[in-house]
Scaffold this motif. Structure first.
Motif, PDB file in Angstrom:
ATOM      1  N   SER A 152       0.860  -1.186   0.000  1.00  0.00           N
ATOM      2  CA  SER A 152       0.000   0.000   0.000  1.00  0.00           C
ATOM      3  C   SER A 152       0.893   1.231   0.000  1.00  0.00           C
ATOM      4  CB  SER A 152      -0.916   0.030   1.234  1.00  0.00           C
ATOM      5  OG  SER A 152      -1.563   1.294   1.331  1.00  0.00           O
ATOM      6  N   ALA A 153       0.878   1.955  -1.108  1.00  0.00           N
ATOM      7  CA  ALA A 153       1.630   3.200  -1.163  1.00  0.00           C
ATOM      8  C   ALA A 153       1.035   4.216  -0.189  1.00  0.00           C
ATOM      9  CB  ALA A 153       1.617   3.769  -2.585  1.00  0.00           C
ATOM     10  N   LEU A 154      -0.276   4.102   0.052  1.00  0.00           N
ATOM     11  CA  LEU A 154      -0.948   5.031   0.962  1.00  0.00           C
ATOM     12  C   LEU A 154      -0.473   4.849   2.401  1.00  0.00           C
ATOM     13  CD1 LEU A 154      -3.156   7.152   1.560  1.00  0.00           C
ATOM     14  CD2 LEU A 154      -4.783   5.256   1.752  1.00  0.00           C
ATOM     15  N   SER A 155      -0.498   3.613   2.892  1.00  0.00           N
ATOM     16  CA  SER A 155      -0.114   3.346   4.279  1.00  0.00           C
ATOM     17  C   SER A 155       1.368   3.000   4.436  1.00  0.00           C
ATOM     18  CB  SER A 155      -0.959   2.188   4.834  1.00  0.00           C
ATOM     19  OG  SER A 155      -0.573   0.955   4.234  1.00  0.00           O
ATOM     20  N   SER A 156       2.041   2.774   3.323  1.00  0.00           N
ATOM     21  CA  SER A 156       3.458   2.386   3.240  1.00  0.00           C
ATOM     22  C   SER A 156       3.681   0.901   3.525  1.00  0.00           C
ATOM     23  CB  SER A 156       4.352   3.230   4.167  1.00  0.00           C
ATOM     24  OG  SER A 156       4.276   2.793   5.511  1.00  0.00           O
ATOM     25  N   ASP A 157       2.607   0.150   3.732  1.00  0.00           N
ATOM     26  CA  ASP A 157       2.732  -1.277   4.045  1.00  0.00           C
ATOM     27  C   ASP A 157       3.521  -2.028   2.974  1.00  0.00           C
ATOM     28  OD1 ASP A 157       2.131  -3.740   5.459  1.00  0.00           O
ATOM     29  OD2 ASP A 157       0.706  -4.169   3.850  1.00  0.00           O
ATOM     30  N   ASN A 158       4.596  -2.665   3.387  1.00  0.00           N
ATOM     31  CA  ASN A 158       5.402  -3.558   2.553  1.00  0.00           C
ATOM     32  C   ASN A 158       6.170  -2.882   1.416  1.00  0.00           C
ATOM     33  OD1 ASN A 158       5.877  -6.175   3.247  1.00  0.00           O
ATOM     34  ND2 ASN A 158       4.307  -7.071   1.946  1.00  0.00           N
ATOM     35  N   VAL A 159       6.053  -1.562   1.266  1.00  0.00           N
ATOM     36  CA  VAL A 159       6.725  -0.876   0.158  1.00  0.00           C
ATOM     37  C   VAL A 159       8.243  -0.997   0.281  1.00  0.00           C
ATOM     38  CG1 VAL A 159       7.149   1.337  -0.984  1.00  0.00           C
ATOM     39  CG2 VAL A 159       4.831   0.740  -0.226  1.00  0.00           C
ATOM     40  N   GLU A 160       8.763  -0.665   1.458  1.00  0.00           N
ATOM     41  CA  GLU A 160      10.209  -0.730   1.650  1.00  0.00           C
ATOM     42  C   GLU A 160      10.717  -2.170   1.521  1.00  0.00           C
ATOM     43  OE1 GLU A 160      13.630   0.746   4.839  1.00  0.00           O
ATOM     44  OE2 GLU A 160      11.517   1.297   5.131  1.00  0.00           O
ATOM     45  N   ASN A 161       9.967  -3.124   2.060  1.00  0.00           N
ATOM     46  CA  ASN A 161      10.364  -4.526   1.961  1.00  0.00           C
ATOM     47  C   ASN A 161      10.482  -4.970   0.506  1.00  0.00           C
ATOM     48  OD1 ASN A 161      10.401  -4.852   4.732  1.00  0.00           O
ATOM     49  ND2 ASN A 161       8.323  -5.659   4.839  1.00  0.00           N
TER      50      ASN A 161
END
Length: 204
Positions: A152-161
């Motif tokens: 989720s680009a909105l919540s940042s979930d898993n983006v960096e991973n």
């Protein structure tokens, strides 16, 4: 500024509206722009990391997703080390279009043996509107030998991973490739993992 030990080029493709630009904005600047206009042509962003003692620079090429721009994107695949295929988990059509985007990448020089593929199902914050099951993403990712993340680009979930996983894999392959140029033996490529939102992994 010291010269980078490795400079990698990563192409980000997928239909318009799946969140490619905001994925990169979240990863490179920790920001999200709900009103960001659709990308026309290509936008570039850069990150720098240190991996295993190496200074690594990565240039992300954010391409236009509209169908009429597909022919223009072909030149951008030249020299790419990685390709990120992005779809919207609430949009079945955007998922089905990944086969076409994958073919475009392959037909324009991104041989899966030399180019690392990553598949991202974005907008997992909209679970109630989900139109593509996670298992469908895993199955398709397996067919193209790509790692898979839902983000989720909105919540940042898993983006960096997801982004770090891709960069580390590109670095590993390119560094081992340089080492093997000076060796007489050829080593078999180790199995890669398919990662799901739950964190479960399965070896191919």
């Amino acid at each position: 500024m010291a010269a980078a030990d490795f400079v990698f080029k990563v192409i980000v493709v997928g239909d318009s509206g799946v969140g490619k630009t905001n994925l990169l904005l979240r990863y490179t600047q920790s920001e999200f722009d709900l009103n960001h206009a659709s990308t026309l042509g290509v936008e570039l962003s850069r990150v720098e990391q240190h991996i295993d003692g190496d200074h690594v620079m990565v240039d992300f090429w954010d391409t236009a997703g509209q169908e009429r721009f597909k022919s223009l994107n072909k030149v951008y695949f030249r020299g790419a080390h990685g390709v990120i295929l992005v779809y919207d988990i609430t949009n079945k059509h955007s998922f089905e279009q990944l086969k076409s985007w994958y073919k475009v990448a392959k037909d324009n020089g991104c041989d899966p043996v030399k180019c690392v593929y990553m598949m991202i199902g974005n907008k997992n914050d909209l679970e109630d509107l989900r139109a593509v099951d996670s298992s469908e993403g895993v199955v398709f990712a397996r067919t193209i030998n790509a790692n898979f993340f839902e983000t989720s680009a909105l919540s940042s979930d898993n983006v960096e991973n997801a982004m770090n996983d891709l960069i580390e894999e590109i670095h590993r392959q390119n560094k081992s490739g340089l080492s093997m140029q000076n060796e007489d033996t050829v080593q078999l490529k180790e199995g890669r993992e398919i990662k799901s939102k739950s964190g479960c992994c399965s070896k191919e």
